[in-house]
Design a protein around this motif. Sequence first.
Motif, PDB file in Angstrom:
ATOM      1  N   ARG A   1      15.656  78.377  31.346  1.00 28.13           N
ATOM      2  CA  ARG A   1      14.478  77.542  31.121  1.00 28.13           C
ATOM      3  C   ARG A   1      14.470  77.070  29.670  1.00 28.13           C
ATOM      4  O   ARG A   1      14.783  77.839  28.760  1.00 28.13           O
TER       5      ARG A   1
ATOM      6  N   GLU B   1      10.145  76.531  23.727  1.00 21.02           N
ATOM      7  CA  GLU B   1      10.318  77.695  24.588  1.00 21.02           C
ATOM      8  C   GLU B   1      11.701  77.662  25.232  1.00 21.02           C
ATOM      9  O   GLU B   1      12.172  76.602  25.651  1.00 21.02           O
TER      10      GLU B   1
ATOM     11  N   ALA C   1      14.399  80.441  27.750  1.00 16.86           N
ATOM     12  CA  ALA C   1      14.576  81.722  28.423  1.00 16.86           C
ATOM     13  C   ALA C   1      15.827  81.664  29.278  1.00 16.86           C
ATOM     14  O   ALA C   1      16.198  80.594  29.788  1.00 16.86           O
TER      15      ALA C   1
ATOM     16  N   SER D   1      16.797  89.728  31.089  1.00 15.91           N
ATOM     17  CA  SER D   1      16.436  88.390  30.635  1.00 15.91           C
ATOM     18  C   SER D   1      15.915  88.453  29.205  1.00 15.91           C
ATOM     19  O   SER D   1      15.503  89.512  28.716  1.00 15.91           O
TER      20      SER D   1
ATOM     21  N   SER E   1      13.481  85.838  26.526  1.00 14.27           N
ATOM     22  CA  SER E   1      12.714  84.603  26.387  1.00 14.27           C
ATOM     23  C   SER E   1      12.001  84.605  25.046  1.00 14.27           C
ATOM     24  O   SER E   1      11.654  85.663  24.503  1.00 14.27           O
TER      25      SER E   1
END
Length: 724
Positions: free
Chosen positions: A546, A575, A577, A599, A601
């Motif tokens: 993302r 942002e 991620a 993950s 982010s």
Amino acid sequence: MNFNMNMRKFLLTSALAFSATAAFAAENQAEVVTQQKSLLEKLDSLNAAVLGLKINGTAKAGALASFSSSDQYAENSPTQENQAFTDVNLRLTARPSSETMIDVQLRLHKDWQNAYDENNNPIIGHWFSYDGTILNKHVDFNLGYMRIGYTPLTIYTPQTEILQEPEIFAEKRREALAQRNLDTTSRRLLQGLNVAYQSGNVGPVDNITAQLTGARLRNTAKKLDQVFFDFDFADRYLLGARVGADAYGAHLGVNYVNLMDRKLTTRSKKIATTDTVYYDKNMVFSADLAFDSKKILPELPVSFGVNGEFAMSNWKVDRDYMGKVPETTYSLTQKNIDGKEVIYIVKSTPKVDARINEDYREQDGKSIYANLFVKGNVSGLDFKAEAGYLQTDSSFWSELASSPVYTGRATILNSNAFYSNSINDVILGTFGASSLENLYYSVYNSTTLNANNLMTSENLANALSSEDESTNMFARLDNNYKNGHFYRNGYTGTTSKKLEVEKDYLRDIDPSVSMSLPFGLATPDRKGIMAKADANWEDKIFFNGRVSILTQTYADYGKWTVAGLPVIQENKYTEFAFGLGADVGALAALDRQILIQGSFSQASESAYLKRQATRIVAGLTADVWGPIGVLAGFQQYKKVFDNGGVPLVGGTEEAPFVVNVNDATERLIMAGVRVKLAPLSYLSLQYGMLTNELQYSYNTGVVAGADKVSITKNILSADVTVNF
């Protein structure tokens, strides 16, 4: 349980026999899958045709103990909280015909620690609906509770997205949401009537759709937690409609949503001279467009397309208040003039108390987004990638698309702890506890109702002030041996009006939904690009990515003037991620799942509070031996406020003080063993350690400095869940 059990057994046995025959007769595996799918669909159709009553559900019994420690606790503060309970969720479905179904879901809950209290414990009905598919399956309807979604700019629920969230966390979040009758989908929980029409093929058109939705929305912003009496006398209603058509892989739709407060019900109650009552109306009209090349190019392994929406909104507020207005009156007066009695009419215009209505605010806004996507399957790799552009005016508002279910800022576990100084009380009471605690933990009690958890009000004036104890309070407590059900978690199904959002400035300090889009795609005043990608290789390796760069062009920080922030300033959000998962068991051709996930982010902003939020996630879900499985998860969430911190005001009016929270670091480790007792029935043993550290500076007017609040909670839980 089903009163037509014999018929169901016959249908199931027949379907399995046909399925086995088809498997032997089929020439390849694809044909086997196709025929089995067809047979299962026929089984579902036959099962739906069996009339009668069906009862199923879940029963869960468990215990949880949370041991909290902190150097900032007062010497005599409680440090342990115990929960032990039995919880049963019953679902009763009755089919009066093959096309319709009545769905009733009941919840029974009993705390073991007060099992010997007066046992008049109510059954909570948290779902009542009458649903069906009628007119040769062309019309679907829902009456009662329903979950409805139109488009991201009209009716939609923004959700928290955590890439590669481990199962041990995801299960906790689903349970907390379910207690509020919520789920993880983007459909919004409503109560009313919904009717949807599907035409099917009509000439060159694949489908024509029409939908009408009506619901009564109760603005319950004042009773998110332990409040028994609903102080808002306003009825709020929704009327929604949409039409659309599909042909050659393209879709074109038109959507309309209208929300309004009904004034007559509010005006049936008296208001005090100090009260002001606001009436909110929000209309949104949108057109959505989509295209997928798969319809016209089915032979290609890859398809491409576009989807988007353009919306216009109108938000209007007027208000009632008490004021003095002239009122013309006429009276007969008798007077003696020159020895004669004369009667004449006298006109007067005294000022009297009256309810005055006036327009307060009105705004019109627009929003548009468009996404290009490509998806397909190449050599066992399923993938989808998309990129898009979003632009939304600062004056755009769509309430039913801008109300996330996550609220946060509550203290879930060990909420009865208290601190050695008032500064720490202010921080935990306003800034709130751990975001991870709000995401994954929940407390559900059935508690005897008494004067401490029953709030009563004589009229609207008392309800809106601190004088919320009615003169009738003790008369209303004559049945206080009844148990009431209370929830303490970080979720709510309540939608928020625009004025409420503007007033709650602390909503911004927990960007767990999204820093750049806290209200989803309908977030006002945003412009920029977004992209995401998801891939799955043969259910063995998973990847998610993302990225978004958005700008807030007119950021009004007037509500933060106490922090010295400028009233107007541009703010840029960045942002990104990515997440990766691998099923080692499938890669090694083992007969069990060994799923490893992780993950990373990060979200940041260039102005405002200059927030930066970083999340690290790791997890394991593994079948160890037979029915025994192991689950584990780790999550770290760090929030930094570089523009002087989050200002909080405490103390008294005579001696106020200011606290600035500069950063918060949270960690949650969970591990456990799950034993499968039967299909969808488990014994679970878990341990969790939650740490939360808040760095802050303070100024009491006498002394200034810096300090921290550090809290550690060790959580033990055990439960048995049985599905029936």
